[in-house]
Design an enzyme around this catalytic site. Structure first.
Site, PDB file in Angstrom:
ATOM      1  N   HIS A 243       0.906  -1.219   0.190  1.00 34.21           N
ATOM      2  CA  HIS A 243      -0.040  -0.103   0.011  1.00 34.21           C
ATOM      3  C   HIS A 243       0.771   1.361   0.018  1.00 34.21           C
ATOM      4  O   HIS A 243       0.278   2.398  -0.091  1.00 34.21           O
ATOM      5  CB  HIS A 243      -0.830   0.018   1.024  1.00 34.21           C
ATOM      6  CG  HIS A 243      -0.155   0.140   2.532  1.00 34.21           C
ATOM      7  ND1 HIS A 243       0.673  -0.861   3.102  1.00 34.21           N
ATOM      8  CD2 HIS A 243      -0.021   1.491   3.348  1.00 34.21           C
ATOM      9  CE1 HIS A 243       1.148  -0.419   4.141  1.00 34.21           C
ATOM     10  NE2 HIS A 243       0.827   0.970   4.188  1.00 34.21           N
TER      11      HIS A 243
HETATM   12  C1  UD1 Z   1      -0.909   5.052   6.874  1.00 34.45           C
HETATM   13  C2  UD1 Z   1       0.278   5.415   7.485  1.00 34.45           C
HETATM   14  C3  UD1 Z   1       1.274   4.282   7.106  1.00 34.45           C
HETATM   15  C4  UD1 Z   1       0.387   2.895   7.477  1.00 34.45           C
HETATM   16  C5  UD1 Z   1      -0.992   2.810   6.833  1.00 34.45           C
HETATM   17  C6  UD1 Z   1      -1.547   1.587   7.314  1.00 34.45           C
HETATM   18  C7  UD1 Z   1       0.841   7.691   7.462  1.00 34.45           C
HETATM   19  C8  UD1 Z   1       1.710   8.932   7.124  1.00 34.45           C
HETATM   20  N1  UD1 Z   1       0.768   6.544   6.803  1.00 34.45           N
HETATM   21  O1  UD1 Z   1      -1.085   5.258   5.349  1.00 34.45           O
HETATM   22  O2  UD1 Z   1       2.496   4.265   8.069  1.00 34.45           O
HETATM   23  O3  UD1 Z   1       1.333   1.975   7.091  1.00 34.45           O
HETATM   24  O4  UD1 Z   1      -1.704   3.849   7.257  1.00 34.45           O
HETATM   25  O5  UD1 Z   1      -2.793   1.480   6.340  1.00 34.45           O
HETATM   26  O6  UD1 Z   1       0.342   8.022   8.560  1.00 34.45           O
HETATM   27  N2  UD1 Z   1      -8.500   5.292   2.887  1.00 34.45           N
HETATM   28  C9  UD1 Z   1      -9.661   4.754   3.067  1.00 34.45           C
HETATM   29  N3  UD1 Z   1     -10.355   4.238   4.372  1.00 34.45           N
HETATM   30  C10 UD1 Z   1      -9.845   4.601   5.430  1.00 34.45           C
HETATM   31  C11 UD1 Z   1      -8.657   5.384   5.335  1.00 34.45           C
HETATM   32  C12 UD1 Z   1      -8.091   5.700   4.163  1.00 34.45           C
HETATM   33  O7  UD1 Z   1     -10.457   4.640   2.053  1.00 34.45           O
HETATM   34  O8  UD1 Z   1     -10.292   4.021   6.314  1.00 34.45           O
HETATM   35  C13 UD1 Z   1      -7.981   5.735   1.950  1.00 34.45           C
HETATM   36  C14 UD1 Z   1      -8.377   7.210   1.420  1.00 34.45           C
HETATM   37  O9  UD1 Z   1      -8.250   7.211  -0.059  1.00 34.45           O
HETATM   38  C15 UD1 Z   1      -6.795   7.813   1.917  1.00 34.45           C
HETATM   39  C16 UD1 Z   1      -5.837   6.658   1.483  1.00 34.45           C
HETATM   40  O10 UD1 Z   1      -6.600   5.360   1.786  1.00 34.45           O
HETATM   41  O11 UD1 Z   1      -6.602   8.766   1.008  1.00 34.45           O
HETATM   42  C17 UD1 Z   1      -4.475   6.623   2.179  1.00 34.45           C
HETATM   43  O12 UD1 Z   1      -4.829   6.819   3.468  1.00 34.45           O
HETATM   44  P1  UD1 Z   1      -3.916   7.768   4.698  1.00 34.45           P
HETATM   45  O13 UD1 Z   1      -4.511   7.844   5.998  1.00 34.45           O
HETATM   46  O14 UD1 Z   1      -3.697   8.576   4.291  1.00 34.45           O
HETATM   47  O15 UD1 Z   1      -2.545   6.729   4.473  1.00 34.45           O
HETATM   48  P2  UD1 Z   1      -2.153   5.167   4.300  1.00 34.45           P
HETATM   49  O16 UD1 Z   1      -1.808   4.963   3.042  1.00 34.45           O
HETATM   50  O17 UD1 Z   1      -3.299   4.527   5.151  1.00 34.45           O
END
Ligand code: UD1
Length: 401
Positions: A243
């Site tokens: 991811h």
């Molecule tokens: C975050 C952490 C990462 C961890 C990962 C585990 C940071 C900088 N990164 O990254 O260290 O390994 O979590 O998952 O804090 N989204 C959903 N549903 C959710 C949450 C997110 O659909 O409940 C989607 C959204 O499109 C969002 C994308 O996932 O923009 C990324 O989510 P984000 O929280 O920005 O970072 P992660 O890639 O999950």
């Protein structure tokens, strides 16, 4: 004494569950002792008044049921006292909104300790907010360094460690990183790995779960609703998680990796991929989603719960991942792990340090070689010192005194 702890994203939940349990146990013990002393009409030794109050804040960085709520249920984490509902957005947005909303809670609750875990944006945002108001901060999982400044998590780790008053570390290599940065050794407490507390507390339940049932219940593809693994695939599945922006945000990197997975790995064994929303979005954006769905040996699942993931890991012949925590879980469970990154902040998990983890980067040719080697390796569990399921108790002991 009041402890306020913070969770934001999926990897935080398995780290906070043991802490909350240990705080509860500590307080119950203190209260019982205090009652006993009162009954015997002897003076309190001071410790009787040290019951710990706990406040839990969820910043809301992860909000989907399968990325957040399911972990509260599965790990018996109490509902958060505050939910900041920050949600998705750029790093600046997430960190900024968390700081603004967390400040209000902090000034209302005025805790004795702010306890932060891991390296997500919530960790960094809350450490800055707390220290600007002169609250004491403890960081669990301190001292991990990838030395890769393109990782947002590295920035979060370094900022949090620089500000924290107490640095709870997982292993001696983390201690060494902190010493090299000039941290006063009195701030560093080697306590072990709190995530392994959760693994040990939950593994019996995971061992009782059925792999076919996990696939049927969580399958993204319709035709997996009556799925059964062929007998030839038993003990021979690969589990994939991927991811990170460095792997999924660029088509030039993601497409050759997907080619490799669909041809080389799926050609040998079923690949089970609980897919992160970011990875799914990027596969669709690059026009790769259809190909991934069409391959019979690629089994796509929605993000799975804690026990389901543990079962997958225990049943896997091979884990392919860019996650941090999985590298550690593979080491303790003994699963050969190929990490799709050029570096790791968790070197204690590497084969050369006694673990099961090999760094393969994201160049498909190199990854192919690493997979072949990993397939030859059998399961070889190993356990760094203090990864014994009692880390949270050691942390609470330090905080409570
Ligand atoms: C975050 C952490 C990462 C961890 C990962 C585990 C940071 C900088 N990164 O990254 O260290 O390994 O979590 O998952 O804090 N989204 C959903 N549903 C959710 C949450 C997110 O659909 O409940 C989607 C959204 O499109 C969002 C994308 O996932 O923009 C990324 O989510 P984000 O929280 O920005 O970072 P992660 O890639 O999950």
């Amino acid at each position: 004494m009041k402890i306020l702890s913070v969770v934001g994203a999926r990897p935080n939940f398995m780290k906070i569950a043991p802490l909350i349990r240990a705080v509860g146990a500590w307080s119950a013990e203190r209260r019982a002792k205090s009652k006993e002393q009162r009954a015997k009409s002897i003076g309190q030794d001071g410790k009787g008044r040290q019951a710990l109050a706990h406040v839990l804040v969820h910043t809301g960085q992860h909000y989907d049921a399968c990325m957040s709520d399911s972990f509260f249920t599965d790990l018996a984490i109490p509902a958060p006292d505050y939910h900041l509902e920050v949600g998705s957005g750029s790093h600046a947005y997430q960190v900024g909104m968390t700081m603004i909303k967390f400040e209000e809670v902090l000034l209302k609750e005025r805790p004795d300790w702010v306890v932060l875990v891991g390296d997500v944006n919530a960790t960094c945002a809350c450490s800055i907010t707390a220290k600007k108001h002169c609250f004491r901060v403890a960081h669990i999982e301190a001292g991990l360094r990838s030395h890769d400044w393109t990782m947002p998590e590295e920035i979060n780790r370094v900022v949090t460690d620089r500000l924290a008053d107490l640095l709870f570390t997982t292993d001696e290599l983390a201690n060494e990183n902190l010493r090299q940065e000039g941290v006063n050794p009195e701030r560093i407490k080697l306590v072990g790995n709190i995530m392994i507390d959760t693994l040990e507390a939950q593994r019996a339940k995971a061992e009782g779960m059925d792999l076919d049932e996990i696939i049927r219940t969580n399958a993204l593809k319709q035709d997996h609703s009556s799925f059964r693994l062929p007998p030839s695939a038993l003990n021979s599945i690969a589990v994939l998680t991927m991811h990170r922006p460095s792997n999924v945000d660029s088509r030039a990197i993601l497409e050759p990796l997907v080619d490799l997975l669909l041809t080389d790995v799926c050609g040998k064994m079923p690949v089970i991929w609980p897919i992160h929303p970011r990875a799914e979005r990027q596969l669709k954006a690059f026009g790769l989603w259809q190909r991934v769905c069409e391959n019979e040996n690629m089994i796509l699942l929605r993000p799975v719960g804690y026990h389901e993931m543990l079962t997958l890991n225990m049943e896997a012949r091979l884990v392919l991942t860019d996650s941090g925590g999985l590298q550690e879980e593979c080491t303790v469970l003994g699963t050969p792990c190929v990490t799709l990154r050029n570096n790791t902040e968790r070197p204690v998990t590497l084969v050369e340090n006694g673990g099961t983890n090999v760094l393969a980067g994201n160049d498909a040719t190199v990854v192919r070689g690493a997979i072949l080697e990993a397939l030859d390796a059998g399961r070889a569990p190993s356990r760094p010192p203090l990864w014994d399921g009692h880390t949270a108790e050691r942390i609470v002991q330090v905080l409570g005194c």
